[in-house]
Design a protein around this motif. Structure first.
Motif, PDB file in Angstrom:
ATOM      1  N   UNK A   1       0.815  -1.218   0.000  1.00 32.38           N
ATOM      2  CA  UNK A   1       0.000   0.000   0.000  1.00 32.38           C
ATOM      3  C   UNK A   1       0.849   1.269   0.000  1.00 32.38           C
ATOM      4  N   UNK A   2       2.165   1.116  -0.085  1.00 31.23           N
ATOM      5  CA  UNK A   2       3.050   2.275  -0.040  1.00 31.23           C
ATOM      6  C   UNK A   2       3.065   3.018  -1.373  1.00 31.23           C
ATOM      7  N   UNK A   3       3.520   4.255  -1.316  1.00 31.77           N
ATOM      8  CA  UNK A   3       3.639   5.080  -2.515  1.00 31.77           C
ATOM      9  C   UNK A   3       4.559   4.407  -3.529  1.00 31.77           C
ATOM     10  N   UNK A   4       5.685   3.907  -3.060  1.00 32.99           N
ATOM     11  CA  UNK A   4       6.654   3.302  -3.973  1.00 32.99           C
ATOM     12  C   UNK A   4       6.097   2.049  -4.646  1.00 32.99           C
ATOM     13  N   UNK A   5       5.327   1.247  -3.902  1.00 35.13           N
ATOM     14  CA  UNK A   5       4.738   0.042  -4.501  1.00 35.13           C
ATOM     15  C   UNK A   5       3.721   0.410  -5.582  1.00 35.13           C
ATOM     16  N   UNK A   6       2.890   1.413  -5.288  1.00 29.02           N
ATOM     17  CA  UNK A   6       1.881   1.851  -6.264  1.00 29.02           C
ATOM     18  C   UNK A   6       2.559   2.378  -7.525  1.00 29.02           C
ATOM     19  N   UNK A   7       3.607   3.178  -7.352  1.00 26.15           N
ATOM     20  CA  UNK A   7       4.311   3.726  -8.511  1.00 26.15           C
ATOM     21  C   UNK A   7       4.951   2.622  -9.347  1.00 26.15           C
TER      22      UNK A   7
ATOM     23  N   UNK B   1      -0.734  10.668  -3.495  1.00 26.00           N
ATOM     24  CA  UNK B   1       0.664  11.070  -3.673  1.00 26.00           C
ATOM     25  C   UNK B   1       1.283  10.361  -4.883  1.00 26.00           C
ATOM     26  N   UNK B   2       1.056   9.062  -4.992  1.00 28.68           N
ATOM     27  CA  UNK B   2       1.648   8.288  -6.090  1.00 28.68           C
ATOM     28  C   UNK B   2       1.165   8.780  -7.446  1.00 28.68           C
ATOM     29  N   UNK B   3      -0.135   9.011  -7.565  1.00 37.77           N
ATOM     30  CA  UNK B   3      -0.687   9.490  -8.837  1.00 37.77           C
ATOM     31  C   UNK B   3      -0.123  10.864  -9.199  1.00 37.77           C
ATOM     32  N   UNK B   4       0.024  11.737  -8.220  1.00 39.82           N
ATOM     33  CA  UNK B   4       0.563  13.075  -8.477  1.00 39.82           C
ATOM     34  C   UNK B   4       2.007  12.995  -8.948  1.00 39.82           C
ATOM     35  N   UNK B   5       2.790  12.115  -8.336  1.00 39.05           N
ATOM     36  CA  UNK B   5       4.185  11.932  -8.746  1.00 39.05           C
ATOM     37  C   UNK B   5       4.251  11.376 -10.164  1.00 39.05           C
ATOM     38  N   UNK B   6       3.413  10.384 -10.456  1.00 34.78           N
ATOM     39  CA  UNK B   6       3.412   9.773 -11.791  1.00 34.78           C
ATOM     40  C   UNK B   6       3.030  10.783 -12.865  1.00 34.78           C
ATOM     41  N   UNK B   7       1.998  11.569 -12.601  1.00 42.13           N
ATOM     42  CA  UNK B   7       1.553  12.577 -13.571  1.00 42.13           C
ATOM     43  C   UNK B   7       2.655  13.608 -13.804  1.00 42.13           C
ATOM     44  N   UNK B   8       3.254  14.086 -12.729  1.00 41.31           N
ATOM     45  CA  UNK B   8       4.304  15.097 -12.865  1.00 41.31           C
ATOM     46  C   UNK B   8       5.509  14.544 -13.608  1.00 41.31           C
ATOM     47  N   UNK B   9       5.901  13.328 -13.275  1.00 33.22           N
ATOM     48  CA  UNK B   9       7.067  12.714 -13.918  1.00 33.22           C
ATOM     49  C   UNK B   9       6.852  12.539 -15.418  1.00 33.22           C
ATOM     50  N   UNK B  10       5.688  11.996 -15.780  1.00 32.45           N
ATOM     51  CA  UNK B  10       5.411  11.741 -17.197  1.00 32.45           C
ATOM     52  C   UNK B  10       5.216  13.025 -17.986  1.00 32.45           C
ATOM     53  N   UNK B  11       4.770  14.071 -17.301  1.00 31.02           N
ATOM     54  CA  UNK B  11       4.589  15.364 -17.954  1.00 31.02           C
ATOM     55  C   UNK B  11       5.942  15.948 -18.362  1.00 31.02           C
TER      56      UNK B  11
END
Length: 303
Positions: free
Chosen positions: A95-101, A291-301
């Motif tokens: 359930x951690x941010x890193x696992x989701x990412x 948090x994970x979704x926000x990081x993924x969106x920002x990274x891919x952007x």
């Protein structure tokens, strides 16, 4: 010494099992006189305030990992830094941010985070890791989940003569039941605010933040500071806390980009999502997803 020994034996006699608090302390190691780190190669399970079990595993570097692939090396160029919120305190690995990412967004993450450390501790951990990472594995993106607990953690930072004696306290608090009873440690990893008030600009945290940002300013374009609401004693998002707005402007003025997730947190909480760990205040699985979704969106952007 004899009295201490007899007291320890007596206490052990009537307390056969190691307490959860001391067990958890033992997964932390000391670097130098005062810097706390997660110990390498740990694999333990603990119980949260709501009686739900959570596990934590580290690699040989003392970094929390969520896959066996990260056991011996972790060349991930996305770094998640910070304290217990970034580390995933109270969250089962899945359930951690890193696992989701890693599993939902196919992004490899390196978690450079330890619970209950302040601004200087975060900087020390980041710089130690950066210094010992080969150039081809240095981060291209750094995400830091910031929260007002740093105001408290920074005030607790050991200085002067406290630094000299801290290793003794560190050892005894993890190995002596009697010492723990006589001198109970200040409770760490508490994320509920009884009263929300604005910390002044003269607070040590702002001094420490300025130092940290100056140290990493050469690569400021790599950094993102994430915000969400902490939990109020009522269990709701602590929307009355004024420090988020001030800190947000502090980072922006210094030229660092921020990702403000407070509105989304409020919306998800209103929809009955599991935002906070009950009776604790740390992010639960739904806030970790935010948090994970926000990081993924920002990274891919940025790709």
């Amino acid at each position: 010494m004899l009295l201490l020994f007899l007291g320890e034996v007596t206490f052990h006699t009537f307390n056969n099992q190691t307490t959860e608090e001391i067990r958890y302390k033992k997964i932390h190691c000391l670097k130098g006189f005062t810097q706390i780190r997660l110990c390498p190669d740990i694999n333990q399970t603990f119980t949260r305030a709501d009686d739900k079990p959570w596990d934590i595993k580290t690699n040989r570097f003392g970094e929390r990992i969520v896959s066996e692939e990260q056991n011996h090396t972790n060349p991930a160029k996305i770094w998640l830094i910070g304290d217990s919120m970034s580390m995933g305190y109270g969250l089962p690995s899945r359930e951690t941010i890193s696992y989701i990412l890693e599993n939902e967004f196919d992004l490899k993450i390196r978690v450079i985070a330890v619970d209950a450390i302040g601004t200087n501790g975060i900087l020390s951990l980041f710089e130690d890791t950066y210094r010992t990472t080969i150039e081809e594995n240095l981060p291209t993106h750094v995400y830091w989940i910031w929260n007002p607990s740093d105001f408290i953690d920074d005030e607790r930072e050991k200085k002067g003569i406290q630094q000299m004696f801290y290793p003794f306290h560190f050892y005894l608090s993890r190995n002596s039941f009697l010492y723990q009873k006589i001198l109970p440690a200040t409770k760490n990893n508490v994320y509920t605010n009884s009263i929300s008030f604005l910390y002044p600009s003269s607070h040590i945290t702002y001094t420490n933040l300025k130092h940290l940002l100056e140290r990493v300013s050469q690569n400021k374009e790599q950094w993102r500071i994430l915000f969400s609401w902490g939990m109020a004693p009522s269990g709701k998002p602590d929307t009355s806390d004024p420090n988020y707005d001030v800190a947000n402007q502090f980072f922006i003025k210094a030229g660092f980009q921020t990702i403000d997730l407070r509105k989304k947190t409020e919306m998800m909480f209103a929809n009955q999502k599991k935002i906070y760990i009950p009776n604790d205040g740390h992010p639960d699985q739904e806030l970790a997803k935010i948090f994970a979704e926000a990081i993924a969106v920002d990274y891919k952007k940025q790709k």
